[in-house]
Each structure stands twice: as structure tokens, then as C-alpha cells.
Design a protein around this motif. Structure first.
Motif, PDB file in Angstrom:
ATOM      1  N   TYR A 162       0.736  -1.147  -0.049  1.00  0.00           N
ATOM      2  CA  TYR A 162      -0.045   0.052   0.157  1.00  0.00           C
ATOM      3  C   TYR A 162       0.813   1.155  -0.089  1.00  0.00           C
ATOM      4  N   ASN A 163       0.300   2.333  -0.689  1.00  0.00           N
ATOM      5  CA  ASN A 163       1.311   3.713  -0.516  1.00  0.00           C
ATOM      6  C   ASN A 163       0.271   4.515  -0.538  1.00  0.00           C
ATOM      7  N   GLY A 164       0.739   6.026  -0.190  1.00  0.00           N
ATOM      8  CA  GLY A 164       0.098   7.063   0.088  1.00  0.00           C
ATOM      9  C   GLY A 164       0.904   8.270  -0.463  1.00  0.00           C
ATOM     10  N   SER A 165       0.652   9.413  -0.939  1.00  0.00           N
ATOM     11  CA  SER A 165       1.021  10.482  -1.238  1.00  0.00           C
ATOM     12  C   SER A 165       1.826  10.693  -2.258  1.00  0.00           C
ATOM     13  N   PHE A 300      11.501  -0.732  -6.228  1.00  0.00           N
ATOM     14  CA  PHE A 300      11.183  -1.174  -5.094  1.00  0.00           C
ATOM     15  C   PHE A 300       9.858  -2.351  -5.514  1.00  0.00           C
ATOM     16  N   THR A 301       9.131  -1.972  -6.255  1.00  0.00           N
ATOM     17  CA  THR A 301       8.008  -2.924  -6.791  1.00  0.00           C
ATOM     18  C   THR A 301       8.693  -3.997  -7.520  1.00  0.00           C
ATOM     19  N   ARG A 302       9.603  -3.896  -8.204  1.00  0.00           N
ATOM     20  CA  ARG A 302      10.248  -5.253  -9.083  1.00  0.00           C
ATOM     21  C   ARG A 302      11.196  -5.830  -7.935  1.00  0.00           C
ATOM     22  N   LYS A 303      11.599  -5.318  -6.858  1.00  0.00           N
ATOM     23  CA  LYS A 303      12.282  -6.084  -6.074  1.00  0.00           C
ATOM     24  C   LYS A 303      11.448  -7.061  -5.159  1.00  0.00           C
ATOM     25  N   TYR A 304      10.142  -6.787  -4.840  1.00  0.00           N
ATOM     26  CA  TYR A 304       9.472  -7.469  -3.891  1.00  0.00           C
ATOM     27  C   TYR A 304       8.427  -8.349  -4.576  1.00  0.00           C
ATOM     28  N   ASP A 305       7.974  -8.127  -5.792  1.00  0.00           N
ATOM     29  CA  ASP A 305       7.176  -9.007  -6.530  1.00  0.00           C
ATOM     30  C   ASP A 305       5.778  -9.293  -5.718  1.00  0.00           C
ATOM     31  N   PHE A 306       5.217  -8.200  -5.867  1.00  0.00           N
ATOM     32  CA  PHE A 306       3.840  -8.029  -4.983  1.00  0.00           C
ATOM     33  C   PHE A 306       2.869  -8.869  -5.583  1.00  0.00           C
ATOM     34  N   ALA A 307       2.087  -9.270  -4.559  1.00  0.00           N
ATOM     35  CA  ALA A 307       0.773 -10.239  -5.229  1.00  0.00           C
ATOM     36  C   ALA A 307      -0.277  -9.133  -5.401  1.00  0.00           C
ATOM     37  N   MET A 308      -0.291  -7.959  -4.905  1.00  0.00           N
ATOM     38  CA  MET A 308      -1.415  -7.022  -5.045  1.00  0.00           C
ATOM     39  C   MET A 308      -0.830  -5.696  -4.475  1.00  0.00           C
ATOM     40  N   THR A 309      -1.214  -4.473  -5.353  1.00  0.00           N
ATOM     41  CA  THR A 309      -0.895  -3.542  -4.456  1.00  0.00           C
ATOM     42  C   THR A 309      -1.989  -2.340  -4.668  1.00  0.00           C
ATOM     43  N   ARG A 365       0.228  -8.393 -14.585  1.00  0.00           N
ATOM     44  CA  ARG A 365      -0.876  -8.938 -14.643  1.00  0.00           C
ATOM     45  C   ARG A 365      -1.502  -9.544 -13.504  1.00  0.00           C
ATOM     46  N   ARG A 366      -1.436  -8.854 -12.325  1.00  0.00           N
ATOM     47  CA  ARG A 366      -2.031  -9.140 -10.824  1.00  0.00           C
ATOM     48  C   ARG A 366      -2.948  -7.798 -10.719  1.00  0.00           C
ATOM     49  N   PRO A 367      -3.816  -8.084  -9.521  1.00  0.00           N
ATOM     50  CA  PRO A 367      -4.687  -7.063  -8.907  1.00  0.00           C
ATOM     51  C   PRO A 367      -3.707  -5.758  -8.560  1.00  0.00           C
ATOM     52  N   GLY A 368      -4.060  -4.820  -9.114  1.00  0.00           N
ATOM     53  CA  GLY A 368      -3.735  -3.504  -8.912  1.00  0.00           C
ATOM     54  C   GLY A 368      -4.816  -2.490  -8.536  1.00  0.00           C
ATOM     55  N   PHE A 369      -4.897  -1.579  -7.683  1.00  0.00           N
ATOM     56  CA  PHE A 369      -5.965  -0.857  -7.564  1.00  0.00           C
ATOM     57  C   PHE A 369      -5.555   0.687  -7.007  1.00  0.00           C
ATOM     58  N   THR A 370      -6.312   1.676  -7.411  1.00  0.00           N
ATOM     59  CA  THR A 370      -6.373   3.044  -7.082  1.00  0.00           C
ATOM     60  C   THR A 370      -7.448   3.260  -6.245  1.00  0.00           C
ATOM     61  N   VAL A 371      -7.151   3.837  -4.839  1.00  0.00           N
ATOM     62  CA  VAL A 371      -8.408   4.017  -4.017  1.00  0.00           C
ATOM     63  C   VAL A 371      -8.339   5.409  -3.731  1.00  0.00           C
ATOM     64  N   GLU A 372      -9.456   6.067  -4.289  1.00  0.00           N
ATOM     65  CA  GLU A 372      -9.792   7.603  -4.241  1.00  0.00           C
ATOM     66  C   GLU A 372     -10.717   7.815  -2.921  1.00  0.00           C
ATOM     67  N   ALA A 373     -10.002   8.348  -1.595  1.00  0.00           N
ATOM     68  CA  ALA A 373     -10.521   8.270  -0.561  1.00  0.00           C
ATOM     69  C   ALA A 373     -11.225   9.696  -0.192  1.00  0.00           C
ATOM     70  N   GLY A 374     -12.433   9.542   0.398  1.00  0.00           N
ATOM     71  CA  GLY A 374     -12.848  11.150   0.825  1.00  0.00           C
ATOM     72  C   GLY A 374     -13.695  11.634  -0.261  1.00  0.00           C
ATOM     73  N   LEU A 375     -14.277  12.790   0.179  1.00  0.00           N
ATOM     74  CA  LEU A 375     -14.859  13.805  -0.855  1.00  0.00           C
ATOM     75  C   LEU A 375     -14.530  15.324  -0.639  1.00  0.00           C
ATOM     76  N   GLY A 376     -14.444  15.864  -1.656  1.00  0.00           N
ATOM     77  CA  GLY A 376     -14.157  17.582  -1.470  1.00  0.00           C
ATOM     78  C   GLY A 376     -13.145  17.892  -2.543  1.00  0.00           C
ATOM     79  N   ILE A 377     -12.566  18.938  -1.962  1.00  0.00           N
ATOM     80  CA  ILE A 377     -11.481  19.744  -2.732  1.00  0.00           C
ATOM     81  C   ILE A 377     -10.179  19.203  -2.111  1.00  0.00           C
ATOM     82  N   ASN A 378      -9.193  18.890  -2.696  1.00  0.00           N
ATOM     83  CA  ASN A 378      -7.786  18.506  -2.196  1.00  0.00           C
ATOM     84  C   ASN A 378      -7.236  19.812  -1.845  1.00  0.00           C
TER      85      ASN A 378
END
Length: 402
Positions: A162-165, A300-309, A365-378
Motif C-alpha cells: 500500500y502507498n500514499g501521497s 521497489f516494486t520489482r524487488k518484492y514481486d507483490f501479489a497485489m498493490t 497481470r496481478r490485481p492493482g488498485f487506486t483508491v480515491e478516498a474521501g470527498l471534496g477539494i484537495n
């Protein structure tokens, strides 16, 4: 009663209030000439209402006098300031003051205040001390040389990330990731459940890697502004249309949108955006992975071969789960599950390329997601955090259970 404080580089109104354990309203009331919509400047003088949390040493001060002034025990004061010689108090140094009895929550990550790079670095060190099974790693550095930390928790064979910012004015996503880290680590250490989940068991099955802040320079710019001695000051003002207000800034310090930097349809995104050069948002840069922050994330992502991000952004209360039909069949069902636990709407995107999620799906070819949290103006206000954390935390937990 108030006492003076000289603003230091990196200070914001929120940061000063937090430093002295006072609320923002009290700080503003003691400084009626301060505009809350403007950045503080180094050297500016503030008046600090006397309150537990901190005290700046003045000429003639002693530990004994400060303890009497704040009605606290001398030994308590010395205990929370180890390593300071009582006989040689440096003028201008901030001493910690013990909290009033009964007000110690035990939490490290403070979710009531604006949250930046300095808070994250301090909190990571404290969390690792309290929970030694947390591992820290530096995956690279920002343009201005700030180390970008990654955090590992868990020992399982299945690796998630998981990542942020990624975007500077979405700094509240760092707080989402950091608070989840603390709550999950506490539950794993004590054997307690977290939202009715057995975290010790989940972390036996999974290894979770977190990058709480991909874009530290940008977050700093949004929260602190740029003083004339900033190495990019003249360019930043020009790129920002002549304005010194950077609260709408999404990019890194070189005006590159880090989530348009990945080699998954980068040329298509470049032509679609049609942004000619550096600015607050949407410039894809001169080439894929030109920026040290995006390259660090790719390595970093290549190094750890994630099942999901999962990349956490704001805002919209939406979940993006696809990329040009390259995603695996289970991605849609996982997005539906995330929607069930959060109330967010799964969305199948079109006309979107070069993002971290896009690149991860394309390459693995694995599950990857962008989650847009909250509502309003950044940037979203900190008052939204409890609701955002409820929903985003449920998604983070659901991903560990899959």
C-alpha cells in the motif's frame, strides 16, 4: 499568559500547535494578526499560550522554575527530557512537558493535526521502537534528498503493498497508511483483534509493505510553501502562475506528476494531457521514470514481486481496478468486495495511462488498485479523517484477507 516563539524552518500553524500541545484555535486567538491562510515564515514571532506539551527555554530559566511555572514535578520534567543538562539549558531549545495526568492516550500517530514528512519520520522511529517486528528500509530519495522510507510488517509468503501521497496535496493518505500501521501493529503485538480481525494470524499469512509518502518534497511544499532561499523558488513561483500559494500543488518539486510517470502508455498519456512543461499538476515529465521518486517506486516494486498493490489517493470515494483489459479476472470481484466494506464505488476506467496501478497491472497481470478516498477539494480537511480511515481501513483489511 503567553510566551514568545520564533518560527523555525518547516513550521506550520498546525505543527506549532502540535509541538506545544495546544489547539489551533487557541494559537490563532493568541496571535490575532496571523492569517491562517498564509504560510508562516522563518523568524516570524508567535505568542504561545502556556499549555502542556512544550516550552521554549528563555534567558534565566531553570528546570526548577519551569516545573513550578507549569505545576509539574521536577523529576517528571527531567524524565521527559533525557540528555539535557539541567545546569546548562540552551536558550531557544524546546523542552517537552509531560501531559496532564489522565490525558496520555498511548497513540503515536496523531490524527488531529496536519501530517507531513517530519511527523512521519518521527512516528516511524517511535513505532519501530515500540514494535520491534516492524522493519524499515529506504527505497530511494526525493529530488531534494529526503529519504523515502518503506515499512514491512508480517512474515507471510504473500506480499502486498500500500502507498500514499503520490500527489502532494493528498498528504492525508499518508496519515491513513500510518494510522493503519500503528493499529495493526498494536493488535498483532498484544493479540487483540482489530475491527474483529486476528492481525497476528493475518500477518502470519501476509507480508505487508507500506510506502506512506511517495512525494515528500511536494507534501512539504503544499504544507510549508517556499521561501526565497528554496533551491527551486523562482521556478516554483513561475510554474505556479506567479502565486506563492501551493496548496493545490500535486506534482513533485520539479513540477512532474509522479502518477503519470510509469511506462504503461506513457506516450498516450503525454499526448492526452498535452501539458507542455512543469506545473502544479498533469505534466508527465520528459520521459518515463525521469523522477527519482517514481524510479524508486518502480525499483521497489520489482524487488518484492507483490501479489497485489493499492495506491491511496483523494478524492471521490471510488476504486479503480482495471487497465486496458490486462488485469486478471479476479480484479473486478476484489474491487466489488472493497466496495462492499467501504461504500466506495468500483469504476472501470478508460482513457487513463501511465499511473502506478496501470504499470503494475501491465507488468505483472496481478490485481492493482487506486483508491480515491474521501470527498471534496484537495487537500481534504483533517476533519474528514475519521470517516476516511473507517472506509480505507476496511479496504486495507479486506486485502489482507483475500
Amino acid at each position: 499568559m503567553t510566551y514568545p516563539y520564533v518560527v523555525q524552518r518547516g513550521d506550520t500553524l498546525y505543527r506549532v500547535a502540535r509541538k506545544f500541545n495546544i489547539n489551533l484555535q487557541s494559537l490563532l486567538a493568541a496571535n490575532p494578526g496571523v492569517d491562517p491562510d498564509r504560510y508562516l515564515m522563518p523568524g516570524q514571532l508567535l505568542q504561545i499560550p502556556a499549555r502542556n506539551g512544550g516550552y521554549v527555554v528563555q534567558a534565566g530559566d531553570s528546570f526548577y522554575w519551569i516545573a513550578r511555572k507549569f505545576n509539574i514535578g521536577l523529576q517528571e520534567l527531567m524524565a521527559v527530557n533525557p540528555g539535557i543538562d539541567p545546569a546548562q539549558l540552551p536558550i531557544g531549545q524546546t523542552l517537552r512537558l509531560p501531559p496532564p495526568q489522565g490525558q496520555e492516550s498511548g497513540d503515536i500517530v496523531n490524527t488531529r493535526w496536519e501530517y507531513g514528512y517530519a511527523e512521519m519520520i518521527d512516528d516511524l522511529a517511535l513505532l519501530q521502537t515500540r514494535y520491534p517486528f516492524i522493519a524499515l528500509e529506504t527505497i530511494g530519495s526525493s529530488v531534494l534528498g529526503k529519504p523515502i522510507p518503506a515499512v514491512r510488517i508480517g512474515t507471510g509468503e504473500r506480499r502486498l503493498h500500500y502507498n500514499g501521497s503520490f500527489h502532494a496535496n493528498e498528504w492525508i493518505t499518508t496519515l491513513l497508511v500510518m494510522k493503519f500501521l500503528e493499529d495493526a501493529a498494536r493488535a498483532a503485538a498484544t493479540g487483540a483483534s482489530f475491527r474483529r480481525r486476528n492481525m497476528a494470524e493475518l500477518f502470519r499469512r501476509n507480508t505487508l509493505w507500506l510506502v506512506p509518502m511517495v512525494n515528500p518534497d511536494g507534501v512539504e511544499l503544499v504544507q510549508e510553501g517556499a521561501a526565497p532561499d528554496h533551491p527551486y523558488y523562482e521556478q516554483l513561483i513561475r510554474w505556479n502562475g506567479g502565486s506563492p500559494d501551493f496548496r493545490d500543488w500535486k506534482a513533485n518539486i520539479r513540477g512532474v506528476d509522479l502518477n503519470d510517470q510509469f511506462p504503461a502508455g506513457w506516450e498516450i498519456e503525454r499526448d492526452r494531457r498535452a501539458v507542455p512543461g512543469p506545473g502544479p499538476r498533469d505534466w508527465v515529465g520528459p520521459e518515463p521514470l525521469s523522477e527519482p521518486e517514481s524510479k524508486a517506486m518502480a525499483d521497489f516494486t520489482r524487488k518484492y514481486d507483490f501479489a497485489m498493490t493499492i495506491a491511496f489517493h483523494t478524492q471521490g470515494r471510488e476504486i479503480y481496478w482495471n487497465y486496458r483489459d490486462l488485469e486478471p479476472p479476479e480484479s473486478e470481484a476484489i474491487a466489488a468486495r472493497f466496495g462492499q466494506v467501504s461504500g466506495y464505488r468500483p469504476v472501470k476506467l478508460t482513457d487513463s495511462d501511465a499511473g502506478y496501478k496501470d504499470w503494475f497491472i501491465q507488468e505483472w497481470r496481478r490485481p492493482g488498485f487506486t483508491v480515491e478516498a474521501g470527498l471534496g477539494i484537495n487537500p481534504l480537511p483533517i476533519s474528514q479523517f475519521p470517516e476516511m480511515y473507517r472506509d480505507a481501513g476496511n479496504i486495507m483489511l479486506a486485502a489482507l484477507e483475500i
